[in-house]
Design an enzyme around this catalytic site. Structure first.
Site, mmCIF file in Angstrom:
data_model
loop_
_atom_site.group_PDB
_atom_site.id
_atom_site.type_symbol
_atom_site.label_atom_id
_atom_site.label_comp_id
_atom_site.label_asym_id
_atom_site.label_seq_id
_atom_site.Cartn_x
_atom_site.Cartn_y
_atom_site.Cartn_z
ATOM 1 N N SER A 182 -39.136 32.113 -52.342
ATOM 2 C CA SER A 182 -37.966 31.236 -52.320
ATOM 3 C C SER A 182 -37.904 30.317 -51.105
ATOM 4 O O SER A 182 -37.225 29.301 -51.150
ATOM 5 C CB SER A 182 -36.696 32.079 -52.409
ATOM 6 O OG SER A 182 -36.703 33.093 -51.433
ATOM 7 N N HIS A 210 -37.262 32.687 -59.192
ATOM 8 C CA HIS A 210 -37.490 31.240 -59.075
ATOM 9 C C HIS A 210 -38.575 30.750 -60.029
ATOM 10 O O HIS A 210 -38.984 29.597 -59.945
ATOM 11 C CB HIS A 210 -37.886 30.880 -57.639
ATOM 12 C CG HIS A 210 -36.718 30.829 -56.706
ATOM 13 N ND1 HIS A 210 -35.785 29.811 -56.725
ATOM 14 C CD2 HIS A 210 -36.316 31.676 -55.730
ATOM 15 C CE1 HIS A 210 -34.880 30.027 -55.793
ATOM 16 N NE2 HIS A 210 -35.166 31.155 -55.181
ATOM 17 N N LYS A 241 -30.117 31.141 -61.701
ATOM 18 C CA LYS A 241 -30.803 29.945 -61.208
ATOM 19 C C LYS A 241 -31.083 28.991 -62.374
ATOM 20 O O LYS A 241 -30.167 28.311 -62.810
ATOM 21 C CB LYS A 241 -32.032 30.353 -60.408
ATOM 22 C CG LYS A 241 -31.571 30.987 -59.081
ATOM 23 C CD LYS A 241 -32.658 31.597 -58.250
ATOM 24 C CE LYS A 241 -32.046 32.121 -56.950
ATOM 25 N NZ LYS A 241 -32.722 33.280 -56.421
HETATM 26 C C1 LIG Z 1 -32.047 34.447 -55.794
HETATM 27 C C2 LIG Z 1 -33.032 35.545 -55.833
HETATM 28 C C3 LIG Z 1 -32.651 36.819 -56.247
HETATM 29 C C4 LIG Z 1 -31.218 37.171 -56.534
HETATM 30 O O1 LIG Z 1 -30.771 36.632 -57.741
HETATM 31 P P1 LIG Z 1 -29.193 36.510 -57.991
HETATM 32 O O2 LIG Z 1 -29.088 36.439 -59.465
HETATM 33 O O3 LIG Z 1 -28.753 35.269 -57.285
HETATM 34 O O4 LIG Z 1 -28.577 37.731 -57.421
HETATM 35 C C5 LIG Z 1 -33.622 37.794 -56.348
HETATM 36 N N1 LIG Z 1 -34.911 37.526 -56.027
HETATM 37 C C6 LIG Z 1 -35.302 36.308 -55.607
HETATM 38 C C7 LIG Z 1 -36.736 36.067 -55.283
HETATM 39 C C8 LIG Z 1 -34.377 35.285 -55.478
HETATM 40 O O5 LIG Z 1 -34.761 34.095 -55.052
#
Ligand SMILES: *Cc1c(COP(=O)(O)O)cnc(C)c1O
Length: 395
Positions: A182, A210, A241
């Site tokens: 990320s 992602h 996301k």
């Molecule tokens: C954003 C993210 C999460 C968490 O996801 P949410 O649905 O926002 O709780 C988990 N792992 C990675 C790699 C992320 O970037």
């Protein structure tokens, strides 16, 4: 009496000195390529709304219909009365999308990771984890109390050494990586890691937060991108996301999912999504199936934007995906860069130490499918102007 929390105020003062103190920006519109934030119209390169689904009319309609039929809340955790037919429908839909036997949806990607890792392992087991894996994986590892072995970022040879060293050690082994990282936007070497897991009888787990909606056909994720269907036992993803709503999920075998129904603590002890959430997510998966051109538009925009940045002379690190960091150097400079960009009409998050290494502080930009070429031209024009002013680019 003294304030027993005074040490927290002292900590905040330290954040201020270090330049890492922030206050929350307030979005006053929907999350769109141009959003209204803190009283200002800005080009939004800060969100994870990859496909522009967060404010899509079909998702909103689906959410409203679900509220009319099922109400605003679900009433309980999934194992009590909090499983509605649309919760189950969404799980079947995601399993079909990922080509797996089954799927369980959690409240968030965070709880999906933390709840899964912590419930399938015990202190007798071993986790082999990339050093840049997401915080929710790290928390899951800690909660499991399994032994944690960290390998250097994307270093398959190092991971192999660790597994070789554990060859005759009892306990289950879990090899785990982010699909797309990320902070840098680079892709985890899931193909080589999967081969390694197979060689050493380890469980392979990938966090596609992602990558789902981004990589692979119709955005199916890294397993599809690397043609690994059937070989990765645990695929985590998020609905927060690219899918544009909220939630996390775990895809894998029917028995894995049933086990998590019985043992994953966030599933057992925290209330399920309000019905509008699975309804909107179902609409999003419908769109992913019907409009693969959205994923294409995301990648077209990504290469267009990266091309402009390259021309301008920016350092975008190891990025291979829509996540595009722009390296500034020291944390303070990165935060200054972010603030100055905002003043000029561009929203991009500043990220400093300890989230990224010293000297590699950056702003992180994420292009979406719904940015226009004009938005991107304007964004790079602002970035270039401000970076020259701050000495990040040679004037
Ligand atoms: C954003 C993210 C999460 C968490 O996801 P949410 O649905 O926002 O709780 C988990 N792992 C990675 C790699 C992320 O970037």
């Amino acid at each position: 009496m003294q304030n027993p929390l005074a040490y927290l105020s002292a900590q905040l003062d330290e954040f201020k000195l270090a330049g890492s103190y922030f206050r929350l920006r307030e979005l006053e519109s929907a999350c769109e390529p141009v959003s209204r934030v803190d009283g200002k119209e800005v080009i939004n390169l800060a969100s994870n709304n990859y496909l522009g689904l967060a404010n899509h009319p079909k998702l909103k309609e689906a959410a409203l219909d679900a509220i009319r039929k099922y109400g605003a809340g679900s009433g309980a955790v999934r194992t009590i009365t909090g499983t509605m037919d649309i919760h189950m429908k969404l799980e079947r839909r995601i399993a079909a999308f990922k080509h797996t036997e089954a799927c369980v949806v959690f409240q968030s990607g965070f709880t999906a990771n933390a709840g899964t890792v912590s419930s399938i392992l015990t202190p007798e087991d071993h986790i082999i984890s990339d050093e840049l894996n997401h915080a929710s994986i790290i928390d899951g590892c800690r909660l499991s109390r399994a032994k944690i072995h960290v390998f250097r970022h994307r270093d398959v040879v190092h991971a192999a050494e660790v597994l070789e060293g554990l060859k005759n050690v009892p306990g289950h082994k879990l090899l785990i990586t982010d699909g797309v990282f990320s902070m840098d936007g680079d892709i985890g070497p899931l193909d080589n890691l999967t081969a390694l897991a197979e060689h050493y009888d380890a469980i392979m787990m990938v966090d596609d937060a992602h990558s789902s909606g981004v990589l692979g056909q119709h955005g199916r994720g890294t397993v599809d991108h690397f043609h690994l269907h059937g070989r990765v036992q645990i695929q985590v993803g998020t609905l927060s996301k690219a899918i544009g709503v909220l939630g996390g999920y775990v895809c894998g075998s029917k028995d894995l999912v049933e086990y998590l129904y019985h043992r994953a603590r966030p599933f057992l002890f925290s209330t399920s999504h309000p019905p509008s959430v699975p309804a909107a997510c179902l609409a999003a998966f419908e769109i992913l199936d019907q409009e693969p051109e959205r994923v294409q538009a995301l990648w077209d925009n990504t290469s267009y934007y990266k091309g402009l940045l390259k021309q301008a002379g920016f350092d975008t690190g190891a990025s291979e995906t829509p996540i595009t960091p722009i390296i500034a150097g020291e944390s303070k400079l990165a935060h200054q860069f972010s603030s100055a960009l905002f003043e000029e009409g561009l929203w991009a998050t500043g990220i400093g130490f300890p989230t990224v290494p010293q000297g590699k502080a950056r702003i992180r930009t994420i292009v979406t499918a719904t940015h226009t070429r004009e938005h991107l031209d304007k964004a790079v024009e602002i970035l270039t102007r401000v970076a020259k002013r701050l000495g990040i680019l040679a004037a």
